[in-house]
Write an enzyme that holds these catalytic residues in place. Sequence first.
Site, short mmCIF file in Angstrom:
data_model
loop_
_atom_site.label_atom_id
_atom_site.label_comp_id
_atom_site.label_asym_id
_atom_site.label_seq_id
_atom_site.Cartn_x
_atom_site.Cartn_y
_atom_site.Cartn_z
N ASP A 11 0.89 -1.17 0.00
CA ASP A 11 0.00 0.00 0.00
C ASP A 11 0.92 1.21 0.00
O ASP A 11 1.65 1.44 0.95
CB ASP A 11 -0.87 -0.04 1.27
N GLY A 100 18.23 -5.71 -0.39
CA GLY A 100 18.31 -6.92 -1.21
C GLY A 100 17.12 -7.84 -1.11
O GLY A 100 16.94 -8.71 -1.92
N ASP A 128 -7.79 -7.13 1.06
CA ASP A 128 -7.53 -5.83 1.69
C ASP A 128 -8.35 -5.71 2.97
O ASP A 128 -9.43 -6.28 3.07
CB ASP A 128 -7.89 -4.68 0.73
N TYR A 224 2.52 -0.33 15.38
CA TYR A 224 1.53 -0.73 14.41
C TYR A 224 1.41 0.27 13.26
O TYR A 224 1.14 1.43 13.47
CB TYR A 224 0.17 -0.92 15.08
N LYS A 227 -2.59 -3.28 9.07
CA LYS A 227 -2.70 -4.71 8.88
C LYS A 227 -1.98 -5.06 7.60
O LYS A 227 -1.96 -4.30 6.65
CB LYS A 227 -4.16 -5.12 8.79
N ASP A 229 -2.19 -6.58 4.63
CA ASP A 229 -3.16 -7.13 3.69
C ASP A 229 -2.50 -8.21 2.84
O ASP A 229 -1.50 -7.97 2.19
CB ASP A 229 -3.70 -5.99 2.82
#
Length: 360
Positions: A11, A100, A128, A224, A227, A229
Amino acid sequence: EKVSLSVIKADIGGFVGHSTVHPELVIKAKEELTKSGILIDFFVGTVGDDINLIMTHTLGVDHGEIHKLAWNTFLACTEVAKKLKLYGAGQDLLSDAFSGNVKGMGPGVAEMEFEERKSEPVIVFMADKTEPGAWNLPLYKMFADPFNTIGLVIDPKMHGGFLFEVHDLIHHKKVIFQCPEEIYDLLVFIGAPGHYCIKSVYTKEGEVAATSSTQRLNLMAGRYIGKDDPVCIVRCQNGLPAVGEALEPFAYPHLVAGWMRGSHVGPLMPVAMKDAVPSRFDGPPRAVALGFQLADGKLIGPQDFFADVSFNEARNTANQIANYVRRMGPFEPHRLPLNEMEYTTLPDVMKKLKDRFQEL
Ligand code: F6R
Ligand code: MG
Ligand code: MG
C-alpha cells in the site's frame, strides 16, 4: 526450466483515504515492470488500497533482482502518490535503504517456483483490510475438507492428502502437518489466525500447491503501521483442487480481523477487482481472485472469478453480517481485543485515570 511466480504487494497511498489505488499508480507500476527486462510477464492487480505486482520469471524465489524491481517500482509509484498527495503515500515502505530482500521491509510477498505442467491454472488471491491468517480457513477447506473439495474423496491423485506448513508469527517458528492424518492437531493452531498462519501447502510428494504472504507489518515495525493485507497463490487441477474447489470456500464470508483501523472483526467479502473499493466503515474486508493459465511463463488472463454472479449470495450474506456486527460499535468481539488493536488510547487514558483506580 522451472518458472517462478512472485506476487509482491504494498500500500503506497490510498485514493481516497484508504479505499483504492489511483489509476496513475497502476500506470506507473506497469511502466516500471515493462522496462525491467528480467520478467517473462506481469500483471498489476489491485484490491482496495493495495498494489499487487504479479510477476513471472526464471530467477527463483527470494531473488534479489526481483525484490529490487518490486521495491523500486513501489518507490517510483510513491513519487506519483506524493505528487497527487494520496493518503499515506509510501506507507508500506518502512526503510529508505533497500538491502536486497523486501521481507521485513513492509511489502507482502508470496512466491513459488515449479515445473510448468502441460496446463498450469493458478489463482492469485488478494485481500484488503485484513491479515495473512485470513487465508487459514479457506486453505484448510480447499486442501483438507471433503465437504468443500470432493476431489479429496474421489480423485485418486488427491486422496492421499496434503502437507501444511504453518508459521508461528509471534515466535518465528514453523511446523509441517500431514493431512488428513493430523487435521485435529493442525486446527488447534490455524484456528488462531492472528498467531499461526498457513504459509504453504505441498503435495505429499513435496510439490508446492499453495503459498501465502505471512509478514506481520505491525510486529516488524515495532509499532503498528497497518494490517498486512495478504496475498495467496494456489495452483489448481490435475491432482490439486479444481478451480471451483479453490473458489468454493469464499462462498461463505467468514469473519476475519481487520476492517476499520485494523481493529475490528468483519466478513471477508468476495468481489470483482473493480468492486474492491472498501467504503463502508472502510470495509468490509475484501478478497479478489485472479485466475491465469501459464503458457511458458506468460500470464494468460486474468479471469476475475468473483465477478461471477454465483458469488452474489456471499456478498449479500457479508452485507447482512456487516449490518449485524456493526451494531456492536466499540464492543468486543466486533472490536478486537485490546492487545490486537491497531490503534489504542488505553495507555493515555490509563495514565490520566491512574490515581482514581482503587483497590477492591
Ligand atoms: C484499515 C485502514 C483504515 C484506517 C482508517 C484510519 O486497515 O487502513 O481503516 O485505519 O482509515 O486511518 P488514519 O489513521 O490514517 O486516519
Ligand atoms: Mg492504506
Ligand atoms: Mg490495504
